[in-house]
Design a protein around this motif. Sequence first.
Motif, PDB file in Angstrom:
ATOM      1  N   UNK A 128       0.744  -1.147  -0.026  1.00 56.70           N
ATOM      2  CA  UNK A 128       0.152   0.037   0.094  1.00 56.70           C
ATOM      3  C   UNK A 128       0.899   1.078   0.034  1.00 56.70           C
ATOM      4  N   UNK A 129       2.001   1.075   0.885  1.00 56.36           N
ATOM      5  CA  UNK A 129       2.860   2.433   1.014  1.00 56.36           C
ATOM      6  C   UNK A 129       3.339   2.905  -0.328  1.00 56.36           C
ATOM      7  N   UNK A 130       3.733   1.585  -1.198  1.00 56.87           N
ATOM      8  CA  UNK A 130       4.508   1.993  -2.474  1.00 56.87           C
ATOM      9  C   UNK A 130       3.291   2.294  -3.481  1.00 56.87           C
ATOM     10  N   UNK A 131       2.293   1.959  -3.290  1.00 56.74           N
ATOM     11  CA  UNK A 131       1.108   2.330  -4.082  1.00 56.74           C
ATOM     12  C   UNK A 131       1.027   3.832  -3.879  1.00 56.74           C
ATOM     13  N   UNK A 132       0.925   4.243  -2.807  1.00 51.71           N
ATOM     14  CA  UNK A 132       0.825   5.962  -2.500  1.00 51.71           C
ATOM     15  C   UNK A 132       1.793   6.473  -3.165  1.00 51.71           C
ATOM     16  N   UNK A 133       2.984   6.172  -2.940  1.00 50.63           N
ATOM     17  CA  UNK A 133       4.370   6.471  -3.484  1.00 50.63           C
ATOM     18  C   UNK A 133       4.210   6.788  -4.803  1.00 50.63           C
ATOM     19  N   UNK A 134       3.855   5.855  -5.709  1.00 55.40           N
ATOM     20  CA  UNK A 134       3.820   5.953  -7.126  1.00 55.40           C
ATOM     21  C   UNK A 134       2.750   6.863  -7.641  1.00 55.40           C
ATOM     22  N   UNK A 135       1.607   6.709  -6.816  1.00 55.56           N
ATOM     23  CA  UNK A 135       0.531   7.610  -7.313  1.00 55.56           C
ATOM     24  C   UNK A 135       0.862   9.021  -6.927  1.00 55.56           C
ATOM     25  N   UNK A 136       1.419   9.515  -5.825  1.00 57.13           N
ATOM     26  CA  UNK A 136       1.611  10.930  -5.663  1.00 57.13           C
ATOM     27  C   UNK A 136       2.947  11.104  -6.820  1.00 57.13           C
ATOM     28  N   UNK A 137       3.844  10.411  -6.796  1.00 58.08           N
ATOM     29  CA  UNK A 137       4.913  10.649  -7.916  1.00 58.08           C
ATOM     30  C   UNK A 137       4.360  10.910  -9.209  1.00 58.08           C
ATOM     31  N   UNK A 138       3.488  10.133  -9.743  1.00 59.63           N
ATOM     32  CA  UNK A 138       2.819  10.206 -10.973  1.00 59.63           C
ATOM     33  C   UNK A 138       1.956  11.558 -11.041  1.00 59.63           C
ATOM     34  N   UNK A 139       1.353  11.998 -10.120  1.00 59.44           N
ATOM     35  CA  UNK A 139       0.493  13.276 -10.022  1.00 59.44           C
ATOM     36  C   UNK A 139       1.588  14.501 -10.126  1.00 59.44           C
ATOM     37  N   UNK A 140       2.757  14.427  -9.540  1.00 61.38           N
ATOM     38  CA  UNK A 140       3.581  15.369  -9.398  1.00 61.38           C
ATOM     39  C   UNK A 140       4.378  15.482 -10.590  1.00 61.38           C
ATOM     40  N   UNK A 141       4.802  14.324 -11.146  1.00 61.05           N
ATOM     41  CA  UNK A 141       5.628  14.297 -12.609  1.00 61.05           C
ATOM     42  C   UNK A 141       4.658  14.784 -13.643  1.00 61.05           C
ATOM     43  N   UNK A 142       3.338  14.527 -13.657  1.00 62.55           N
ATOM     44  CA  UNK A 142       2.517  14.923 -14.798  1.00 62.55           C
ATOM     45  C   UNK A 142       2.109  16.455 -14.656  1.00 62.55           C
ATOM     46  N   UNK A 143       2.000  16.824 -13.654  1.00 61.27           N
ATOM     47  CA  UNK A 143       1.563  18.260 -13.344  1.00 61.27           C
ATOM     48  C   UNK A 143       2.800  19.181 -13.422  1.00 61.27           C
ATOM     49  N   UNK A 144       4.232  18.702 -13.492  1.00 55.94           N
ATOM     50  CA  UNK A 144       5.385  19.526 -13.750  1.00 55.94           C
ATOM     51  C   UNK A 144       5.508  20.152 -15.154  1.00 55.94           C
ATOM     52  N   UNK A 145       5.458  19.479 -16.067  1.00 51.62           N
ATOM     53  CA  UNK A 145       5.673  20.037 -17.378  1.00 51.62           C
ATOM     54  C   UNK A 145       4.531  20.569 -17.865  1.00 51.62           C
ATOM     55  N   UNK A 146       4.755  21.360 -19.144  1.00 47.42           N
ATOM     56  CA  UNK A 146       3.865  22.256 -19.545  1.00 47.42           C
ATOM     57  C   UNK A 146       2.398  21.313 -19.961  1.00 47.42           C
ATOM     58  N   UNK A 147       2.652  20.160 -20.419  1.00 47.10           N
ATOM     59  CA  UNK A 147       1.468  19.420 -20.804  1.00 47.10           C
ATOM     60  C   UNK A 147       0.253  19.003 -19.736  1.00 47.10           C
ATOM     61  N   UNK A 148       0.936  19.130 -18.295  1.00 47.01           N
ATOM     62  CA  UNK A 148       0.013  19.113 -17.275  1.00 47.01           C
ATOM     63  C   UNK A 148      -1.015  20.249 -17.303  1.00 47.01           C
ATOM     64  N   UNK A 149      -0.739  21.379 -17.880  1.00 48.09           N
ATOM     65  CA  UNK A 149      -1.675  22.435 -17.794  1.00 48.09           C
ATOM     66  C   UNK A 149      -3.104  22.106 -18.625  1.00 48.09           C
ATOM     67  N   UNK A 150      -2.838  21.127 -19.508  1.00 51.63           N
ATOM     68  CA  UNK A 150      -3.646  20.943 -20.650  1.00 51.63           C
ATOM     69  C   UNK A 150      -4.953  19.641 -19.707  1.00 51.63           C
ATOM     70  N   UNK A 151      -4.335  19.191 -18.509  1.00 50.39           N
ATOM     71  CA  UNK A 151      -5.145  18.171 -18.064  1.00 50.39           C
ATOM     72  C   UNK A 151      -5.992  18.843 -17.073  1.00 50.39           C
ATOM     73  N   UNK A 152      -7.097  19.303 -17.363  1.00 49.18           N
ATOM     74  CA  UNK A 152      -7.996  19.998 -16.845  1.00 49.18           C
ATOM     75  C   UNK A 152      -9.458  19.716 -17.386  1.00 49.18           C
ATOM     76  N   UNK A 153     -10.550  19.511 -16.370  1.00 46.11           N
ATOM     77  CA  UNK A 153     -11.828  19.384 -16.947  1.00 46.11           C
ATOM     78  C   UNK A 153     -12.990  19.640 -15.925  1.00 46.11           C
ATOM     79  N   UNK A 154     -14.171  19.842 -16.394  1.00 47.78           N
ATOM     80  CA  UNK A 154     -15.189  20.038 -15.615  1.00 47.78           C
ATOM     81  C   UNK A 154     -15.499  18.840 -14.649  1.00 47.78           C
ATOM     82  N   UNK A 155     -15.743  18.820 -13.396  1.00 43.95           N
ATOM     83  CA  UNK A 155     -16.307  17.700 -12.670  1.00 43.95           C
ATOM     84  C   UNK A 155     -17.931  17.466 -12.785  1.00 43.95           C
TER      85      UNK A 155
END
Lengths: 249, 224
Positions: free
Chosen positions: B144-171
């Motif tokens: 479970x710990x490594x699942x959290x680690x991977x998930x958070x790392x994935x979000x931060x890595x994806x949110x860092x580059x310019x492409x991350x700004x396109x990942x937005x949508x209406x809930x």
Amino acid sequence: MIANLILATPVLFLLIFVWLIYYFTHRVQNGKKPLLRSIRGFELIKGLTGRAIETGRALHLSLGVGGLADSTTADTLAGLAVLSYLAQKAAITGVSPTVSMANPMTMLYAQNAMRGAHIDDADSAEEALRHIRWIAPQPTAYAAGVMNLLAIDKAEATVMVGHFGDEYLLMGEVAARREVAHVGGSSNPNALPFIYLSADQTLMGEEIYAAGAYLQQRHSHIGSLMAQDAIRWLIVFTIFGGILYHTIK
Amino acid sequence: MIIRIGRIFATVVAIVSGLFVLTDMFVTQWPGNFFGLKMAVNNLGLLLVSWAAIVTAFALLLGFANVMSVHANRIRTRQPGAMYSGVLLLSLIGTLVVGFRGPASANGQFLFNAILQPLEATFSALLVLFMATAAYRAMRIRDLESLYFALIAFIVLLGQPPIGTYLQFELPIIGGRFELPILKDFILEVPALAGMRGILLGVALGTIATGLRVLMGLDRPYAD
């Protein structure tokens, strides 16, 4: 008046800390030992000497790149507490760990710790001292030396406790690739992700300072752990009180 | 008996020196000179710190002797990697000979600029490769710990580059808008920062406790 009070606060803080350490150490000496939570890193270290004897392969301890006359002193002393434990085990079992460091002053302290553990046997002390290796003062050169040490000596396990920077990953990755049992610890938050990535068990931040309490059950170390907890609660209540005061105000 | 007296003497010297340097830290902040006392404590503190530097320089000589003895022994007993020990000893002696003319000499500068610095830079560059392999291993989900680690790392890595700004949508049902860079900023500025501050606070307390134990004579790494 207020300026004098502000200047006196650190002195007051230190005096309270000193009193708490004395008080809790005295309590521990009188048999009132607290129940210490289990830290898996220290549990693994306790079993490493046995594994080294069984496999006949070396145990490596890195004291890091820190020294004893600068801001990294506490980290180095934490590493020396681990060395002190392993040296005492070595005096009983005859299997001395290979100890490496980047600071020559740390080397002298490591030699002293090793000599202290073998005080009754001059021959084994001389043999144990041969395993203490000063590698290089630059962090990258030190990392290169440790990588070589892990590869050539075919170490069974490595314990790296002390001050480390980015160079940790270079050493940690070699240990991980060679599937060497690996415990790492540092107080540097920038090095902690690298330790977490490469080590089997990580001693996170302040946990390294608990080495003397967990490995050797030293009364003063257990007492100071309790004093740290008391001060921590004091800080938590002060922060909480400050939030309440400002919210109500 | 001699050892015991030596230990007591070492402890007294360590405590008194430590207290002087600590007092110097506090006295520097105080206004006024207190009849020359502040200056005297300042000077003594500086003297003790400079002595520490001299001792470190001597320790460097002993470190040099340690390297020589370890690698000479490796060559003598023909241990694995003895050839590298030979190269190391030759380099050590060569650098020492060049160093007699001073580090500012042309040969000394050549050693640093053409050999040592590029080697260190190359070695540091290896970190990138090592980081990639370490990250690959960390992303393997084992618990479970490594699942959290991977998930958070994935979000931060994806949110860092310019492409991350396109990942937005209406809930859809709850309404509002999901923006990945905002989630990434929240992770970095709230839970990550809080964790970091917690670690630093603990480290500060641990450092003070370690220092106080030495000052109180409860811990004597110099005399054990």
